[in-house]
Design an enzyme around this catalytic site. Structure first.
Site, PDB file in Angstrom:
ATOM      1  CD  GLU A 195       9.511 -21.903  48.821  1.00  0.00           C
ATOM      2  OE1 GLU A 195       9.147 -22.337  47.716  1.00  0.00           O
ATOM      3  OE2 GLU A 195       8.720 -21.735  49.777  1.00  0.00           O
ATOM      4  CD1 TRP A 251      -5.853 -32.647  46.755  1.00  0.00           C
ATOM      5  CD2 TRP A 251      -7.275 -31.747  48.221  1.00  0.00           C
ATOM      6  NE1 TRP A 251      -5.183 -32.513  47.949  1.00  0.00           N
ATOM      7  CE2 TRP A 251      -6.036 -31.960  48.877  1.00  0.00           C
ATOM      8  CE3 TRP A 251      -8.321 -31.181  48.954  1.00  0.00           C
ATOM      9  CZ2 TRP A 251      -5.822 -31.633  50.212  1.00  0.00           C
ATOM     10  CZ3 TRP A 251      -8.109 -30.861  50.286  1.00  0.00           C
ATOM     11  CH2 TRP A 251      -6.864 -31.085  50.902  1.00  0.00           C
ATOM     12  NE  ARG A 303      -8.908 -25.958  40.677  1.00  0.00           N
ATOM     13  CZ  ARG A 303      -8.838 -24.856  41.422  1.00  0.00           C
ATOM     14  NH1 ARG A 303      -7.952 -23.935  41.137  1.00  0.00           N
ATOM     15  NH2 ARG A 303      -9.652 -24.688  42.442  1.00  0.00           N
ATOM     16  CE  LYS A 317       8.778 -24.791  45.887  1.00  0.00           C
ATOM     17  NZ  LYS A 317       7.868 -24.651  47.007  1.00  0.00           N
ATOM     18  CD  GLU A 363       5.905 -28.043  47.901  1.00  0.00           C
ATOM     19  OE1 GLU A 363       4.700 -27.919  48.190  1.00  0.00           O
ATOM     20  OE2 GLU A 363       6.588 -27.100  47.488  1.00  0.00           O
ATOM     21  CE  LYS A 371       0.827 -23.795  41.100  1.00  0.00           C
ATOM     22  NZ  LYS A 371       2.252 -23.823  41.472  1.00  0.00           N
ATOM     23  CG  ASN A 409     -13.240 -26.169  43.681  1.00  0.00           C
ATOM     24  OD1 ASN A 409     -12.766 -26.868  44.568  1.00  0.00           O
ATOM     25  ND2 ASN A 409     -12.755 -24.975  43.376  1.00  0.00           N
ATOM     26  N   GLY A 410     -15.529 -27.031  46.163  1.00  0.00           N
ATOM     27  CA  GLY A 410     -15.871 -26.288  47.366  1.00  0.00           C
ATOM     28  C   GLY A 410     -16.186 -27.228  48.512  1.00  0.00           C
ATOM     29  CB  CYS A 447     -12.265 -30.462  42.872  1.00  0.00           C
ATOM     30  SG  CYS A 447     -12.493 -31.366  44.420  1.00  0.00           S
ATOM     31  CG  HIS A 472      17.937 -22.046  71.132  1.00  0.00           C
ATOM     32  ND1 HIS A 472      18.094 -21.603  72.420  1.00  0.00           N
ATOM     33  CD2 HIS A 472      18.665 -21.211  70.359  1.00  0.00           C
ATOM     34  CE1 HIS A 472      18.872 -20.540  72.426  1.00  0.00           C
ATOM     35  NE2 HIS A 472      19.238 -20.281  71.194  1.00  0.00           N
TER      36      HIS A 472
END
Length: 593
Positions: A466, A71, A27, A470, A473, A588, A97-98, A2, A489
């Protein structure tokens, strides 16, 4: 993960809190809220994004307050679960936050003691704990309350009728902004850049008592004089600057980021001939990272093993933390854009206890990772607001290349030539940015699909990973990255005319094997989009579409390919109307495990 903010000073707090929360929304954006001392504590909160919710808040007159953008981790994103939370009396308010691990035990005890807990969150319990210990000294009440908490927290607490804020942190980021007759508290620097560039980073367990004209920090029972640092980011760097999205702006900033990172790299002989390298030669190097940083670290492993002949062990930090036995290495390199990634910090503390020397590659000066490490290399990417890593990822790659070649140059002068070549990278990246229409057209085609594969070989395999990350997400298209030889495979079973394959082809030692793989893909009638070097006629014959990168030393193809794939993901998400800068369910900085 958060975002929290606190303000006390001479301005109307509500406007400051709203402004800071808008800058902090990367965040978390499930719900949000503010509390203002009027002097009674007035709270307004709801589920939804900052601009949608807080623009409709009633006007609260007061010069101290708290704000939060969430969040969700404990309790669904609803109005009642949104922060700030208050105690039974309505006088104590706080933002957090936590994660509180002993939430169930605390709730049972508090409810048995007569407290009325109205939300499903762990945060509300902290307000009730502080209420129990509050005998008129808010600092002492906070100190006693956090002793009962097992977990992580950055807290800002306020009491009705008092413009003093109390802040404390453990395993979650917190920064204090020092203004002229005012102070701000926030999770990240970008939130407060519009008000001050002077900051204090509290240490673990510090308790800060903040009023408009004074700041006291208690560390281990003693008040200390904190170190004030100056941030070299500007407020404009944290704005869109005329671009439609932060992500697009940050992609276009990459030529300058590469240049800034190279200019500020500590490539002195004393650095790369220090005991760091000798430690690595004896026992190998451990690389630790998460998410996009893990893909950068995987690229770094190829570089170090190939050019320094040093074995590298690479681990996802979140998994490393649950390994019972530490590897016998004496040098670890950790990568974290924010320097506040919870899994990374836990791993760093564990390695420090084992006597391991740590190099941190991070973007944020004064971050927890920077303070824990023995040596720090800053990526000079500036504030990155878009949730999807772009310029910070490229900056990490640049650091890894430059560090590897600087170390290797002691044995071979050709690596000095490589370092010189790197100075030409901004121009090559700018060419890609300036001729993006073909990338945009390819993205529109990809946006029609429900799944896509990204493939590469050798040093470009991490970039395939990567690129897939991208795309999924920010566009929500299912995508998988594979080492090109691995498609046979199993994943070949999924190839069809509706499943595009994006292939990264470099004219290096993997070239012929990649061409063979492309032919096999075409036989399965999968749409084939190839990213390769301009002038390679063989690609034109094989692919349905070719995205060309400018000719450049092929050793650096991961950097050029990355820029192409970032743009492709952006335009696919744009075509689908996705919320690009704040994709659903993501934040983030992952500051909780």
């Amino acid at each position: 993960m958060c975002g929290i903010v606190g303000y006390t000073g001479k301005r109307q707090a509500q406007a400051v809190l709203y402004d800071c929360l808008c800058r902090l929304e990367y965040r978390g954006y499930d719900s949000c809220g503010i509390a203002v001392n009027t002097p009674e504590v007035q709270v307004f909160k709801d589920a939804g994004k900052v601009r949608n919710i807080l623009q409709n808040a009633p006007r609260f007159e007061g010069t101290a307050g708290l704000g939060h953008t969430r969040w969700a981790t404990c309790g669904e994103p609803t109005r009642i679960n949104a922060h700030p939370h208050i105690d039974c009396t309505g006088k104590i308010s706080l933002v957090h936050n936590g994660v509180i691990n002993n939430y169930a035990q605390l709730r049972k005890r508090l409810e048995a003691g007569g407290h009325k807990v109205v939300s499903d969150t762990d945060t509300e319990l902290i307000a009730h704990l502080i209420e129990e210990y509050d005998k008129g000294n808010l600092e002492e009440a906070v100190r006693q309350a956090v002793k009962e908490i097992d977990g992580s927290y950055a807290l800002v607490v306020m009491r009705s009728g008092d413009n003093t804020l109390v802040a404390v942190r453990k395993d979650s980021p917190l920064v204090i902004g020092v203004g002229d007759g005012e102070y701000l508290v926030a999770s990240d620097v970008p939130a407060i850049l519009g008000y001050t560039n002077r900051v204090i980073y509290p240490e673990e367990g510090d308790i800060a008592v903040i009023s408009p004209d004074s700041l006291k920090i208690n560390r281990n029972g003693e008040y200390i004089i904190p170190r004030v640092e100056k941030i070299n980011w500007t407020p404009d760097e944290a704005q869109k600057g005329g671009y439609s999205h932060y992500m697009l702006k940050e992609i276009h900033e990459q030529p300058q980021v590469i240049q800034n990172t190279l200019i500020n790299m500590p490539l002195t002989e004393s650095f790369y001939k220090s005991p760091l390298l000798e430690q690595g030669r004896k026992t190998g190097i451990l690389f630790l990272a998460c998410g996009s940083s893990y893909h950068a670290a995987l690229t770094g492993r190829y570089l170090v093993e190939e050019h320094l002949n040093i074995p590298v062990r690479l681990e996802v930090a979140s998994e490393f933390n649950y390994m019972q036995h530490l590897p016998p290495c004496k040098l670890a390199v950790v990568l974290s854009q924010s320097g506040e990634t919870a899994d990374i910090l836990r791993a760093m503390r564990r390695l420090k206890q084992a006597g391991c020397m740590i190099v941190a590659i991070t973007n944020v000066a004064g971050s927890t990772a920077a303070r824990l490490a023995d040596h720090v290399i800053y990526t000079q990417a500036g504030p990155e607001i878009g949730v999807a890593a772009t310029k910070s990822f490229i900056a990490q790659l640049v650091v890894l290349y430059a560090l590897c070649f600087a170390c290797a140059s002691a044995a071979s002068p050709r690596y000095q030539d490589y370092l010189s070549t790197m100075r030409l990278l901004p121009g090559a990246v700018q060419k890609i940015l300036g001729s993006h229409q073909n990338i945009k057209d390819a993205a529109i085609e990809v946006a029609k699909s429900k799944s896509a594969f990204f493939i590469g070989r050798g040093i470009n395999y991490p970039i395939a990973l990567e690129g897939a990350l991208k795309l999924k997400e920010i566009s929500y298209i299912h995508a998988e990255g594979y080492a090109a030889g691995e498609l046979k495979h199993g994943p070949f079973a999924l190839l069809s005319p509706e499943t595009p394959v994006l292939a990264l082809v470099s004219r290096d030692q993997t070239y012929e094997a990649m061409l063979t793989g492309l032919r096999e893909i075409k036989v399965r009638r999968a749409p084939l989009i190839v990213i390769g070097e301009d002038g390679d006629d063989q690609l034109e014959q094989l692919a349905d579409r070719v995205i060309k990168i400018p000719p450049f030393n092929r050793l650096f193809s991961p950097i050029l390919f990355s820029v192409v794939l970032q743009l492709l993901a952006f335009y696919a998400a744009y075509e689908l109307g996705c919320d690009i800068d704040t994709p659903r369910n993501l934040a983030k900085s992952v500051t909780v495990e």
